[in-house]
Structure formats: structure tokens, C-alpha cells
Design a protein around this motif. Sequence first.
Motif, PDB file in Angstrom:
ATOM      1  N   ALA A 279      -6.769   2.097   2.013  1.00 44.60           N
ATOM      2  CA  ALA A 279      -6.602   0.777   1.425  1.00 44.60           C
ATOM      3  C   ALA A 279      -7.289  -0.299   2.250  1.00 44.60           C
ATOM      4  CB  ALA A 279      -5.114   0.450   1.269  1.00 44.60           C
TER       5      ALA A 279
ATOM      6  N   GLU B 259       6.116  -1.675  -6.393  1.00 45.48           N
ATOM      7  CA  GLU B 259       4.812  -1.159  -6.821  1.00 45.48           C
ATOM      8  C   GLU B 259       4.932   0.140  -7.614  1.00 45.48           C
ATOM      9  OE1 GLU B 259       1.704  -2.434  -6.235  1.00 45.48           O
ATOM     10  OE2 GLU B 259       2.498  -4.203  -5.205  1.00 45.48           O
TER      11      GLU B 259
ATOM     12  N   ARG C  99       1.920   1.825  -3.499  1.00 41.93           N
ATOM     13  CA  ARG C  99       0.885   2.432  -4.337  1.00 41.93           C
ATOM     14  C   ARG C  99       0.804   3.938  -4.078  1.00 41.93           C
ATOM     15  NH1 ARG C  99      -1.376  -2.583  -3.040  1.00 41.93           N
ATOM     16  NH2 ARG C  99      -2.687  -1.777  -1.358  1.00 41.93           N
ATOM     17  N   TRP C 100       1.086   4.333  -2.829  1.00 49.70           N
ATOM     18  CA  TRP C 100       1.183   5.765  -2.549  1.00 49.70           C
ATOM     19  C   TRP C 100       2.348   6.372  -3.313  1.00 49.70           C
ATOM     20  CZ3 TRP C 100       5.257   8.412  -0.203  1.00 49.70           C
ATOM     21  CH2 TRP C 100       5.002   9.745   0.116  1.00 49.70           C
TER      22      TRP C 100
ATOM     23  N   ALA D  14       0.836  -1.205   0.000  1.00 45.66           N
ATOM     24  CA  ALA D  14       0.000   0.000   0.000  1.00 45.66           C
ATOM     25  C   ALA D  14       0.871   1.255   0.000  1.00 45.66           C
ATOM     26  CB  ALA D  14      -0.929  -0.004   1.217  1.00 45.66           C
TER      27      ALA D  14
ATOM     28  N   HIS E 195      -2.873   6.685   3.665  1.00 42.70           N
ATOM     29  CA  HIS E 195      -2.691   5.770   2.539  1.00 42.70           C
ATOM     30  C   HIS E 195      -3.011   4.331   2.917  1.00 42.70           C
ATOM     31  CE1 HIS E 195       0.977   5.942   4.881  1.00 42.70           C
ATOM     32  NE2 HIS E 195       1.385   4.804   4.355  1.00 42.70           N
TER      33      HIS E 195
ATOM     34  N   ALA F  40       3.556   5.327  -6.090  1.00 41.36           N
ATOM     35  CA  ALA F  40       3.210   5.326  -7.510  1.00 41.36           C
ATOM     36  C   ALA F  40       2.332   6.517  -7.876  1.00 41.36           C
ATOM     37  CB  ALA F  40       2.492   4.021  -7.864  1.00 41.36           C
TER      38      ALA F  40
END
Length: 236
Positions: free
Chosen positions: A231, A91, A59-60, A56, A227, A62
Amino acid sequence: MAGVNALQWLNLTRHGESTGNVAYRSVLGTDAEETGITERDADIPLSGTGRAQAAALGRWLAALPEDERPTLVVASPYLRALDTARIALAEAPYTVPLRVDERLRDREQGVLEGLTPTGVRRRFPAEAERARRLGKFYYRPPGGESWTDLALRLRGFYRDLEAEAPGGRVLVATHDAIVVVSRYLVEGLSEREVLEIEKEPVGNASLSRWRQDGGGLRAVSYNDSTHLTSAGFPAH
């Protein structure tokens, strides 16, 4: 701190949940004297939840705007922190150098390693009293480190980081005590102020961020887990 303030962005994250965190929580409120953690500190791995938290975090990363994306990631060599960085970077749709620095390792507990607060009071009553008298900031267990010891090694780390990545955007994957002492250094806090901040536990895979405003680094967020909650993880 001149070295830190030369950075454009400083981002710190605590490692994701570890099996050690799970073991420690399981004995809180009991009469146990030991945490039940069998690995040496450097080898404690992430739990399944911790690996998901690290993803997760990735993904933050990204989703960050290009001008906020890290140009360098530096991790503690301890497995739980290094794996957090590796999983998060996997990620991200961009490549970032990752290096390891032993000055980011967790605080060393010395003879108190593996003991609960109950265990310390029963097995080392004189140390428990000395810790009470000196306070958390200056107390150094035999064979271990005080918070001021952490500050000393972090001052060197940040000076070297500024020389390596002047004007850079850095993500540091590390441990809760390192996050707190970094805030002490970056914001020029007092002993009283940093100990008040430390009363709030630093969440696993949380983010603490500072941004250059032309006169030095200024706080953007501290111990932020947005974040993670977005999720589906519970708030820390």
C-alpha cells in the motif's frame, strides 16, 4: 496451549503508529530522560500514519477468502489499539463482532512510565541494575509488570476465548509485547527463544497468524507487513 489451539485461525495485529511511537522515536539517541508523551498510556491516539495503516489492514481483511475472514475481533481497550480495530473493520465488506478485553492492554511500566532508557539509568539506577541482572522476561518494575505477568493474564484470555469462540477465526488488535508473549504461549517457546524473537521490533499494523492444522495451531506468518508495503508504506 489447549485454549488457543481450539481456534481455527488466530490473527494478531499491533496497533497502527501512535503519537507515542512518534514521540519516542524523536528522543532516541538524545540525552532526554523523558519520552515527552503527555497522555496516560490508555489514551495515546493513532497518528495520521497510524490511521492510514489501520485502513490498509482493513483492506487486507476485505480481501480475505470467506473461510479466513474473522468471526470475532477482540481489541485492547487502549485507544490506539481499539481505533485500529474500528478503522480496519470499517473497510471490511462484512460485519464482525468487536469486543474489548482489558487483558490485551499494553505492559504496565509502573514507576518507569514515561522514561527513556537514559532516564531509567539516571533516576532509578538500582532498578536498571536489577533489570540487567534478572533479564527482561522476569524483571518487574515497581508498580509494573514483567513478561511473565503478561503470560499469566494472556493464558486466562485465551482460555476464555476458546470457550466463547470454539473453532472460531479471531483477530486480536493489541500491542507489541502482547504479540510476542502470545507467540511464546502458542508455540511453547523458552525464555531464550522468545527474547531472541523480541530483538526484532513488532511493526505497527503488522500481522502474525496461526492456523489450525488438526494437531494444533501452526505459524503462517509473523510480524508480516506485506499488506502495508504493497500500500506504499515503508517496510518496518
